[in-house]
Design a protein around this motif. Structure first.
Motif, PDB file in Angstrom:
ATOM      1  N   UNK A  37      26.168  19.431 -23.264  1.00 32.23           N
ATOM      2  CA  UNK A  37      25.405  18.420 -23.997  1.00 32.23           C
ATOM      3  C   UNK A  37      23.908  18.659 -23.788  1.00 32.23           C
ATOM      4  N   UNK A  38      23.117  18.133 -24.705  1.00 31.73           N
ATOM      5  CA  UNK A  38      21.667  18.330 -24.610  1.00 31.73           C
ATOM      6  C   UNK A  38      21.044  17.564 -23.453  1.00 31.73           C
ATOM      7  N   UNK A  39      21.478  16.314 -23.229  1.00 36.81           N
ATOM      8  CA  UNK A  39      20.850  15.469 -22.209  1.00 36.81           C
ATOM      9  C   UNK A  39      21.931  14.738 -21.419  1.00 36.81           C
ATOM     10  N   UNK A  40      22.295  15.295 -20.281  1.00 40.76           N
ATOM     11  CA  UNK A  40      23.359  14.735 -19.442  1.00 40.76           C
ATOM     12  C   UNK A  40      22.999  13.330 -18.971  1.00 40.76           C
ATOM     13  N   UNK A  41      21.770  13.146 -18.508  1.00 43.40           N
ATOM     14  CA  UNK A  41      21.354  11.844 -17.981  1.00 43.40           C
ATOM     15  C   UNK A  41      21.412  10.762 -19.055  1.00 43.40           C
ATOM     16  N   UNK A  42      20.944  11.065 -20.254  1.00 46.20           N
ATOM     17  CA  UNK A  42      20.950  10.073 -21.340  1.00 46.20           C
ATOM     18  C   UNK A  42      22.370   9.689 -21.723  1.00 46.20           C
ATOM     19  N   UNK A  43      23.273  10.664 -21.813  1.00 47.08           N
ATOM     20  CA  UNK A  43      24.656  10.364 -22.176  1.00 47.08           C
ATOM     21  C   UNK A  43      25.349   9.560 -21.082  1.00 47.08           C
ATOM     22  N   UNK A  44      25.123   9.937 -19.834  1.00 47.94           N
ATOM     23  CA  UNK A  44      25.721   9.207 -18.709  1.00 47.94           C
ATOM     24  C   UNK A  44      25.211   7.770 -18.678  1.00 47.94           C
ATOM     25  N   UNK A  45      23.928   7.577 -18.904  1.00 44.83           N
ATOM     26  CA  UNK A  45      23.340   6.231 -18.930  1.00 44.83           C
ATOM     27  C   UNK A  45      23.940   5.405 -20.057  1.00 44.83           C
ATOM     28  N   UNK A  48      27.474   4.415 -19.057  1.00 46.60           N
ATOM     29  CA  UNK A  48      27.421   3.412 -17.993  1.00 46.60           C
ATOM     30  C   UNK A  48      27.062   2.037 -18.541  1.00 46.60           C
ATOM     31  N   UNK A  49      26.226   1.999 -19.568  1.00 47.87           N
ATOM     32  CA  UNK A  49      25.837   0.718 -20.166  1.00 47.87           C
ATOM     33  C   UNK A  49      27.026   0.025 -20.817  1.00 47.87           C
ATOM     34  N   UNK A  54      33.523   4.105 -15.920  1.00 46.65           N
ATOM     35  CA  UNK A  54      33.839   5.427 -16.454  1.00 46.65           C
ATOM     36  C   UNK A  54      32.994   6.525 -15.828  1.00 46.65           C
ATOM     37  N   UNK A  55      31.904   6.178 -15.192  1.00 43.75           N
ATOM     38  CA  UNK A  55      31.015   7.184 -14.599  1.00 43.75           C
ATOM     39  C   UNK A  55      31.521   7.525 -13.206  1.00 43.75           C
ATOM     40  N   UNK A  56      31.917   8.781 -13.017  1.00 40.63           N
ATOM     41  CA  UNK A  56      32.385   9.256 -11.715  1.00 40.63           C
ATOM     42  C   UNK A  56      31.195   9.683 -10.880  1.00 40.63           C
TER      43      UNK A  56
END
Length: 81
Positions: A37-45, A48-49, A54-56
């Motif tokens: 993916x292009x932006x791991x942090x953005x997708x994870x955030x 999580x929202x 679901x966030x391991x």
């Protein structure tokens, strides 16, 4: 293990089927999917929202990967493309 990456950044389609069979347990499916993916942090955030459960593992500062678990028990590793 199958690594999935978008071809020419067009995206990828993935369908995981969950059948209503009470004899099958989807609690801890021994499958890990790796997605570029292009932006791991953005997708994870974003995930999580909606459902923090679901966030391991969220990526730490400067990290290029994260782990999610979908509702069927599949482990999804996100890697920066």
């Amino acid at each position: 293990e199958k690594e999935l990456a978008p071809h020419n950044k067009r995206g990828v389609s993935l369908v995981l089927m969950n059948y209503e069979d009470t004899r099958v347990s989807y609690a801890n499916v021994p499958v890990r999917l790796v997605l570029a993916v292009d932006d791991v942090a953005a997708l994870t955030t974003s995930v999580a929202a909606r459902d923090a459960g679901q966030v391991v593992s969220a990526p730490a500062a400067g990290d290029h990967s994260g782990m999610l678990r979908d509702h069927d028990g599949y482990l999804i590793e996100l890697q920066a493309s």
